[in-house]
Enzyme design. Structure first.
Site, PDB file in Angstrom:
ATOM      1  N   GLY A  76      -6.036  -7.014   3.706  1.00  0.00           N
ATOM      2  CA  GLY A  76      -5.667  -8.427   3.624  1.00  0.00           C
ATOM      3  C   GLY A  76      -6.600  -9.252   2.771  1.00  0.00           C
ATOM      4  O   GLY A  76      -6.755  -9.027   1.572  1.00  0.00           O
TER       5      GLY A  76
ATOM      6  N   GLU B 222       4.661  -3.417  15.876  1.00  0.00           N
ATOM      7  CA  GLU B 222       6.095  -3.399  15.592  1.00  0.00           C
ATOM      8  C   GLU B 222       6.853  -2.768  16.757  1.00  0.00           C
ATOM      9  O   GLU B 222       6.285  -1.987  17.529  1.00  0.00           O
ATOM     10  CB  GLU B 222       6.356  -2.594  14.319  1.00  0.00           C
TER      11      GLU B 222
ATOM     12  N   LYS C 191       0.832  -1.219   0.000  1.00  0.00           N
ATOM     13  CA  LYS C 191       0.000   0.000   0.000  1.00  0.00           C
ATOM     14  C   LYS C 191       0.861   1.261   0.000  1.00  0.00           C
ATOM     15  O   LYS C 191       0.490   2.271  -0.600  1.00  0.00           O
ATOM     16  CB  LYS C 191      -0.962   0.011   1.193  1.00  0.00           C
TER      17      LYS C 191
ATOM     18  N   GLU D 204      -5.249  -6.370  -4.649  1.00  0.00           N
ATOM     19  CA  GLU D 204      -6.285  -6.653  -3.655  1.00  0.00           C
ATOM     20  C   GLU D 204      -5.727  -6.684  -2.238  1.00  0.00           C
ATOM     21  O   GLU D 204      -6.340  -6.180  -1.300  1.00  0.00           O
ATOM     22  CB  GLU D 204      -6.960  -7.995  -3.969  1.00  0.00           C
TER      23      GLU D 204
ATOM     24  N   ILE E 142      -9.853  -9.477   2.851  1.00  0.00           N
ATOM     25  CA  ILE E 142     -11.181  -8.932   2.586  1.00  0.00           C
ATOM     26  C   ILE E 142     -11.214  -8.423   1.139  1.00  0.00           C
ATOM     27  O   ILE E 142     -10.404  -7.570   0.769  1.00  0.00           O
ATOM     28  CB  ILE E 142     -11.505  -7.772   3.553  1.00  0.00           C
TER      29      ILE E 142
ATOM     30  N   LYS F 297      -3.826   3.223   2.861  1.00  0.00           N
ATOM     31  CA  LYS F 297      -4.950   2.390   2.417  1.00  0.00           C
ATOM     32  C   LYS F 297      -6.146   3.243   2.023  1.00  0.00           C
ATOM     33  O   LYS F 297      -6.842   2.938   1.041  1.00  0.00           O
ATOM     34  CB  LYS F 297      -5.325   1.410   3.536  1.00  0.00           C
TER      35      LYS F 297
END
Length: 422
Positions: A134, A190, A105, A129, A136, A205
């Site tokens: 992920g 993270e 992304k 996609e 979806i 996104k």
């Protein structure tokens, strides 16, 4: 059956997940989908690194040309992550006429025009996609299932880390710092969580989603972004008393020819479908003039859910007689510099006569109508109390102006959180 030859850029957890699916599910895909794949070459940083799956060492190379300039390779799958060199490699592959499948992304949102133009100019496919949510299938829905709709709004919980943190804060009354530390120990956040908790991941996104929804490129740098680091347990608890649940929401709306795109902590009513999306799950809520309201829900991250979406794109790319590129016009995107919504305002105020009149007067002066107000707890040792207001729908600019002009010796603003979904 002719095998379609595939090159990998990267072979970390997601790349290994894709390789695993192709190895273990390949024969079944051949029967069900009529396509077969052969991984020809895999670009890696380290040739000797131990992988999560047993990948033949002969496939590895540390030279990008072995993938990008290999005439045998039809489809390039990019798993490197980050903006560069991933974006440059994708553009180079597309310029060679190779179809690109990616989950990246950041690279896609930051170099949208260059990447899409390279695909269009050279007749190559571009499939992404897995770049948003992920497994979806929200990108496919936008591109294929909702063409007969004018999308008026898209709202999404599109970052699992922040949703996990806010779910725990709501469920347990825990502090942000404590839940973040737990999430890092569990591997859900993270070591440097900035991309997630400051809203950068969601902004990339949202750039992609809103571009597809409104058929105009929405640059990521024009998206308003605010993270969750300033959210307190008190804000979450106060919201619950109003029947509201706090989420990091990505919001895009098209109104009066302008687009508003924003990522920020947002309260939604407990009755709203997004309020029930808990832990690390994702969901996207779409409103179209023909389809009405609908929600897409599932696992938005993780090695195997992302690998599932990537392999789905791989199959689609292999079967395509003509590659479909995003239906995005060339007209400039006019971004809204203000928006209206309900606002949750928490402030500290002197417990003395005239303070409520001061607050309500300043709000009224700027056209902000108060829907409800409660006092939270007793006065502190300095004579202050916590006041929580819910406004009716009001301009963001008007709310901020009203608060900035209040007497700082008597009132201090604690939190301003937008409310959507009414």
């Amino acid at each position: 059956m002719e095998k379609i030859k595939v090159g990998f850029l990267g072979c970390g957890n997601i790349g290994c997940g894709v390789y695993k699916l192709l190895e273990t599910y390949g024969k079944e895909m051949e029967r069900n989908e009529g396509v077969a794949f052969q991984v020809e070459k895999i670009l890696v940083r380290s040739l000797n690194k131990k992988r999560n799956w047993d990948v033949p060492a002969a496939l590895f190379t540390d030279n990008a040309q072995d993938v990008l300039d290999n005439d045998q390779i039809d489809i390039v799958m990019e798993f490197m992550g980050g903006e560069q060199p991933a974006a440059s490699y994708m553009i180079r592959a597309l310029e060679k006429g190779k179809t690109v499948v990616t989950a990246n992304k950041m690279a896609l949102a930051s170099h949208w025009d260059e990447i899409v133009s390279a695909a269009r100019e050279h007749g190559a496919g571009l499939y992404y996609e897995a770049s948003v949510c992920g497994a979806i299938p929200i990108i496919r829905a936008m591109n294929e299932s909702l063409q007969a709709n004018r999308i008026s709004s898209v709202m999404g919980i599109i970052n699992g880390t922040t949703n996990y943190i806010l779910t725990r804060m709501s469920r347990e009354g825990a502090a942000y710092e404590d839940v973040l530390a737990d999430a890092q120990r569990l591997g859900l956040a993270e070591p440097d969580p900035t991309a997630d908790v400051e809203g950068y991941d969601a902004a990339y996104k949202l750039s992609i989603l809103s571009t597809l929804a409104f058929h105009r490129h929405v640059p990521v740098e024009k998206i308003y972004r605010e993270g969750i680091t300033g959210v307190t347990a008190l804000d979450v608890a106060c919201g619950r008393e109003f029947g509201l649940t706090l989420k990091l929401l990505a919001v895009a709306k098209q109104e009066d020819g302008k687009i508003q795109a924003r990522v920020h902590p947002t309260f939604v009513p407990d009755s709203h479908p997004l309020a029930g999306v808990s832990d690390a799950f994702n969901a996207v809520y779409v409103d179209g003039h023909a389809c009405g309201e609908m929600m897409f829900y599932g696992r938005g991250a993780g090695d195997m859910p992302t690998a599932s979406a990537l392999v789905s794109d791989l199959v689609k790319a292999a079967r395509a007689k003509r590659h479909q590129l995003p239906a995005v016009g060339d007209e400039p995107c006019v971004m809204a510099d203000d928006w209206s919504c309900v606002h949750f305002v928490r402030m500290r105020a002197k417990d003395e006569p005239g303070v409520l009149a001061l607050v309500s007067g300043k709000f009224a002066e700027h056209g902000v109508s108060i829907s409800s107000m409660v006092q939270k707890g007793d006065r502190d040792e300095r004579g202050y109390v916590q006041l929580i207001f819910l406004t009716h729908k009001a301009s963001e600019r008007a709310v901020r102006c009203a608060l900035s002009q209040m007497d700082g010796s008597r009132v201090s603003s604690g939190s301003v959180i937008r409310v959507e979904g009414f």
